[in-house]
Design an enzyme around this catalytic site. Structure first.
Site, PDB file in Angstrom:
ATOM      1  CG  HIS A 197       5.740  -2.171   8.310  1.00 51.72           C
ATOM      2  ND1 HIS A 197       5.500  -1.195   9.257  1.00 51.72           N
ATOM      3  CD2 HIS A 197       5.071  -1.774   7.204  1.00 51.72           C
ATOM      4  CE1 HIS A 197       4.727  -0.259   8.732  1.00 51.72           C
ATOM      5  NE2 HIS A 197       4.451  -0.581   7.498  1.00 51.72           N
ATOM      6  CB  ALA A 248       0.800  -0.239  26.214  1.00 51.42           C
TER       7      ALA A 248
END
Ligand SMILES: [Zn+2]
Length: 254
Positions: free
Chosen positions: A126, A239
Site C-alpha cells: 500500500h 508480536a
C-alpha cells in the site's frame, strides 16, 4: 505457548523459502492506530471517500493543496506516523532476514517501520507514507527530492504527475509491487502472518495461496483471525514479545 514457539521455529528451519506478511496489528504496538475495528480511525471518523483516487485524478492540484493544509484526521494520523518507532517485532523480522531465514517481507503497512528496523527486502503493497510516486512511470522519490513550488509536482524523469506513494481508495496497487508480492508468494513454502486478519485483497490471497500448495502458515496475532483455521501454528500474544522469543529459540537450536 512456549510449545507453539518451538513448533514455529522448527517449521521455519525446515522450510526453504519463508515470506512474511504484516498488517496493522504490528504497527499498533508502535502507537499507530488501525483503520478498522475497535479504536480504528475509520471506526471513529468514517471511512475516507471510496473514490479518492478518482478525485485525485480529476484535480491533482486541489488534492495537493489539501495535503499541504493537512487538516483534521490526516493531521493526527500523519503525526502519529512520523513519531512512530519500530518495536521488537520489527527488529525480530529484520534479524530473521539477516540470519538468511526470511527471504522477503510483504507489508500492508505504510509506516516505513520495517525499513527503519533494518529489513531490506520489503514490498510495501500500500506504499510508504514517507515517499512520493510518479503515477506514470512508478518512480519513487523521497519527499525532499520533489519541489512543491508548482502544484501538482511533476516527475523529474518523465514529467508525469507525482502523488503520495500510499495507495488511495480506488487506486490500483502499483504493478511493480504487486508483481513482486506475487512472485515471492509463489516461491514461498512457509508464510508468517503477523498482525493481519488478511482481510484486504490482494494481500488476503497470499497466505491462502501458500497453504493451497502445501506450504506452512504461521500466525502471530493477539486474537483469532479469519486466517486461524488455515494456520499450522497460531501464536497468541503481542508480536513485540512473541517474535523476539521465536528468534531467540531459533538461534539457540540452529
Ligand atoms: Zn515518472
Amino acid at each position: 505457548m512456549g510449545n507453539d514457539i518451538e513448533r514455529a521455529g522448527k517449521l521455519i528451519l525446515a522450510s526453504e523459502y519463508v515470506v512474511g506478511l504484516t498488517g496493522a496489528g504490528i504497527s499498533v504496538e508502535s502507537g499507530i492506530r488501525p483503520f478498522r475495528g475497535p479504536g480504528g480511525l475509520w471506526t471513529e471518523h468514517g471511512e475516507p471517500p471510496m473514490d479518492g483516487y478518482q478525485r485525485f485524478q480529476a484535480d491533482p492540484k486541489k488534492h495537493w493543496e489539501e495535503i499541504i493544509k493537512r487538516s483534521g484526521v490526516t493531521s493526527d494520523f500523519v503525526q502519529a506516523l512520523e513519531s512512530a518507532r519500530p518495536h521488537p517485532a520489527h527488529y525480530a523480522l529484520a534479524e530473521l532476514e539477516e540470519l538468511g531465514l526470511l527471504k522477503y517481507l510483504i507489508t500492508q503497512n505504510i509506516d516505513n517501520l520495517h525499513l527503519a528496523a533494518g529489513s531490506k527486502k520489503v514490498a510495501e503493497i500500500h506504499g510508504n507514507v514517507q515517499k512520493l510516486r510518479c503515477v506514470a512511470c512508478n518512480a519513487r522519490y523521497e519527499r525532499d527530492e520533489i519541489s512543491l513550488e508548482t502544484l501538482p509536482p511533476r516527475c523529474p524523469r518523465c514529467d508525469g504527475i507525482i502523488k503520495s506513494d500510499t495507495v488511495m481508495f480506488g487506486e490500483p496497487i502499483p504493478l511493480d509491487v504487486l508483481r513482486t508480492c506475487q512472485q515471492e508468494t509463489r516461491k514461498a513454502d512457509c508464510m508468517l502472518a503477523v498482525g493481519t486478519s488478511a482481510f484486504v485483497y490482494p494481500a488476503a490471497a497470499f497466505p491462502q495461496e501458500v497453504k493451497s500448495k502445501g506450504g506452512a502458515l504461521i500466525e502471530f496475532d493477539l486474537y483469532e483471525t479469519a486466517l486461524t483455521p488455515l494456520c499450522d501454528v497460531s501464536i497468541r500474544g503481542k508480536a513485540g514479545e512473541t517474535l523476539p522469543q521465536l528468534v531467540d529459540y531459533i538461534k539457540a537450536i540452529r
